[in-house]
Scaffold this motif. Structure first.
Motif, PDB file in Angstrom:
ATOM      1  N   VAL A   5      -0.374  -0.579   8.460  1.00 13.82           N
ATOM      2  CA  VAL A   5      -0.461  -1.342   7.695  1.00 13.82           C
ATOM      3  C   VAL A   5      -1.627  -2.392   7.306  1.00 13.82           C
ATOM      4  O   VAL A   5      -2.703  -2.610   8.117  1.00 13.82           O
ATOM      5  N   TYR A   7      -2.283  -5.100   4.322  1.00 12.88           N
ATOM      6  CA  TYR A   7      -1.820  -7.076   4.225  1.00 12.88           C
ATOM      7  C   TYR A   7      -2.836  -7.806   2.845  1.00 12.88           C
ATOM      8  O   TYR A   7      -4.250  -7.378   2.884  1.00 12.88           O
ATOM      9  N   HIS A  35       1.706   1.460   5.037  1.00  9.12           N
ATOM     10  CA  HIS A  35       3.130   0.256   5.602  1.00  9.12           C
ATOM     11  C   HIS A  35       1.602  -0.844   4.463  1.00  9.12           C
ATOM     12  O   HIS A  35       0.774  -1.185   4.926  1.00  9.12           O
ATOM     13  N   LEU A  37       1.842  -5.255   3.640  1.00  9.19           N
ATOM     14  CA  LEU A  37       2.692  -6.438   3.487  1.00  9.19           C
ATOM     15  C   LEU A  37       1.897  -7.252   2.205  1.00  9.19           C
ATOM     16  O   LEU A  37       1.138  -7.346   2.088  1.00  9.19           O
ATOM     17  N   HIS A  65       6.179  -4.328   1.476  1.00  7.66           N
ATOM     18  CA  HIS A  65       7.053  -5.035   2.398  1.00  7.66           C
ATOM     19  C   HIS A  65       6.249  -6.555   1.915  1.00  7.66           C
ATOM     20  O   HIS A  65       5.267  -6.961   2.356  1.00  7.66           O
ATOM     21  N   HIS A  67       6.522 -10.139   2.440  1.00  6.27           N
ATOM     22  CA  HIS A  67       6.166 -11.367   3.422  1.00  6.27           C
ATOM     23  C   HIS A  67       6.729 -12.462   3.055  1.00  6.27           C
ATOM     24  O   HIS A  67       7.248 -12.957   1.474  1.00  6.27           O
TER      25      HIS A  67
END
Length: 79
Positions: A5, A7, A35, A37, A65, A67
């Motif tokens: 993940v 970010y 993934h 974020l 994805h 947030h």
């Protein structure tokens, strides 16, 4: 399946290098899914939706994805 993940903020200057990092990681570890974020878009920021759509359609091992935006109740002190 294993995943990593990442970010980032939605700004292109942050998002594009994060996608490139995900691609580089996947090159060395193809069993991983990536993934990403994405923090909420600040007011007045340009949309990166076309870029995200292009990556999504050509890079199946990367998933985005968003947030959710969090709204604090009135009179909430900042920490």
């Amino acid at each position: 399946m294993e995943a990593i993940v990442l970010y980032t903020t939605p700004a292109a200057g942050h998002l594009i290098p994060m996608v490139e990092l995900g691609e580089l990681i996947h090159t060395h570890q193809p069993s991983l899914t990536i993934h990403i974020l994405i923090a909420p878009v600040p007011c007045g920021a340009s949309s990166t939706a076309p870029y995200i759509a292009a990556v999504f359609s050509t890079t199946p091992y990367i998933t985005f994805h968003n947030h959710p935006t969090i709204t604090l109740p009135p009179n909430t002190p900042y920490l």
